[in-house]
Design a protein around this motif. Structure first.
Motif, PDB file in Angstrom:
ATOM      1  N   SER A   1      -5.601  10.394 -12.165  1.00  0.00           N
ATOM      2  CA  SER A   1      -6.955   9.876 -12.035  1.00  0.00           C
ATOM      3  C   SER A   1      -7.162   9.225 -10.671  1.00  0.00           C
ATOM      4  O   SER A   1      -8.203   9.395 -10.038  1.00  0.00           O
ATOM      5  N   PHE A   2      -6.167   8.480 -10.198  1.00  0.00           N
ATOM      6  CA  PHE A   2      -6.250   7.848  -8.881  1.00  0.00           C
ATOM      7  C   PHE A   2      -6.441   8.904  -7.796  1.00  0.00           C
ATOM      8  O   PHE A   2      -7.303   8.779  -6.927  1.00  0.00           O
ATOM      9  N   ARG A   3      -5.647   9.950  -7.863  1.00  0.00           N
ATOM     10  CA  ARG A   3      -5.728  10.998  -6.848  1.00  0.00           C
ATOM     11  C   ARG A   3      -7.068  11.725  -6.910  1.00  0.00           C
ATOM     12  O   ARG A   3      -7.635  12.093  -5.881  1.00  0.00           O
ATOM     13  N   THR A   4      -7.592  11.910  -8.120  1.00  0.00           N
ATOM     14  CA  THR A   4      -8.884  12.586  -8.277  1.00  0.00           C
ATOM     15  C   THR A   4     -10.009  11.778  -7.645  1.00  0.00           C
ATOM     16  O   THR A   4     -10.888  12.321  -6.968  1.00  0.00           O
TER      17      THR A   4
ATOM     18  N   PHE B   1       2.130   7.481  -6.192  1.00  0.00           N
ATOM     19  CA  PHE B   1       1.076   8.392  -6.634  1.00  0.00           C
ATOM     20  C   PHE B   1       1.036   9.686  -5.823  1.00  0.00           C
ATOM     21  O   PHE B   1       0.113  10.488  -5.963  1.00  0.00           O
ATOM     22  N   ASP B   2       2.028   9.873  -4.952  1.00  0.00           N
ATOM     23  CA  ASP B   2       2.120  11.090  -4.132  1.00  0.00           C
ATOM     24  C   ASP B   2       0.869  11.309  -3.288  1.00  0.00           C
ATOM     25  O   ASP B   2       0.343  12.425  -3.188  1.00  0.00           O
ATOM     26  N   VAL B   3       0.387  10.223  -2.682  1.00  0.00           N
ATOM     27  CA  VAL B   3      -0.790  10.293  -1.808  1.00  0.00           C
ATOM     28  C   VAL B   3      -0.347   9.962  -0.389  1.00  0.00           C
ATOM     29  O   VAL B   3       0.306   8.948  -0.154  1.00  0.00           O
TER      30      VAL B   3
ATOM     31  N   GLU C   1       0.837  -1.197   0.000  1.00  0.00           N
ATOM     32  CA  GLU C   1       0.000   0.000   0.000  1.00  0.00           C
ATOM     33  C   GLU C   1       0.874   1.249   0.000  1.00  0.00           C
ATOM     34  O   GLU C   1       0.630   2.193  -0.754  1.00  0.00           O
ATOM     35  N   THR C   2       1.880   1.224   0.852  1.00  0.00           N
ATOM     36  CA  THR C   2       2.779   2.373   0.958  1.00  0.00           C
ATOM     37  C   THR C   2       3.487   2.636  -0.362  1.00  0.00           C
ATOM     38  O   THR C   2       3.638   3.789  -0.781  1.00  0.00           O
TER      39      THR C   2
END
Length: 229
Positions: free
Chosen positions: A223-226, A160-162, A153-154
């Motif tokens: 898209s993931f971050r959105t 993705f810079d999340v 997960e990390t």
């Protein structure tokens, strides 16, 4: 002449074997993750395939295909990744009928289409990455939850810079992410994150431009971050 036949001297065999073995440690995290994703989404039956088995098959192919035994260590590593990538893509196509086994033939055709021309990296880029990645809503029918080890997960979130995803949302978010993302696109993402390959290496494996790999990854990332905001 196969690579095996070319390895006539003991020293040449030992040297080449070391190059192959050095690549295996990079292959296992990637192959294990791809198997788990395919099992969770129903493409592969559970506990039928192992990373050891798939990698061993590809090593045999490497020795039998006549690969240059004098190639640099990194070139051997990329060739093995390419063999593994091709092997797993064909495996997914063969086993895709396991998914939604009680579904109609039309639903199965749609699943197979995800592995076909409409969703390959050779298809129209806007169609894949704008329509499919930006317009598909996370409000659709609930997908399988995906439970990843914390380090995986990390790795995804860091790529993705999340940094602000609540732990309790992780299984839902990652489950929907991998169900929503076409197989051949998640393949590129996983080569980067779990194969520890850079864009140039992935471009060589997929036989596309470095720019195109970066474009795919950046659009998936955005898209993931959105979708989790």
């Amino acid at each position: 002449m196969s690579t095996l036949q070319e390895l006539s001297s003991k020293s040449a065999k030992i040297t080449f074997d070391k190059k192959v073995l050095s690549a295996v440690s990079y292959l296992h995290p990637y192959v294990k993750h791809r198997i788990y994703i395919a099992e969770t989404s129903g493409i592969l039956p559970k506990n039928m395939y192992s990373s050891n088995g798939i990698i061993d098959e590809c090593i045999i192919q490497l020795y039998n295909n006549g690969f240059n035994i004098d190639a640099e260590r990194h070139a051997v590593k990329l060739e093995l990744f390419k063999l593994v990538d091709d092997y797993m893509n064909e495996l997914f196509k063969k086993e895709v009928f396991h998914k939604n086994t009680i579904s109609t033939s039309e639903m199965r055709k749609r699943e197979i289409a995800k592995l076909g021309e409409d969703y390959t990296i050779d298809a129209d880029m806007d169609l894949i990455l704008n329509t499919e990645l930006n317009d598909i809503s996370y409000q659709r029918e609930k997908d399988n939850e995906l439970y990843l080890y914390e380090d995986k997960e990390t790795s995804i979130l860091r790529a993705f810079d999340v940094s602000n995803l609540p732990i309790k949302r992780s299984p839902e978010v990652f489950g929907r992410f991998y169900n929503w993302l076409p197989i051949n696109i998640s393949n590129i993402v996983d080569l980067y994150i779990f194969g520890n390959l850079n864009f140039e290496d992935i471009a060589k494996i997929k036989n596309i431009s470095n720019h195109r790999v970066k474009l795919i990854f950046d659009r998936v990332k955005n898209s993931f971050r959105t979708h989790i905001e």
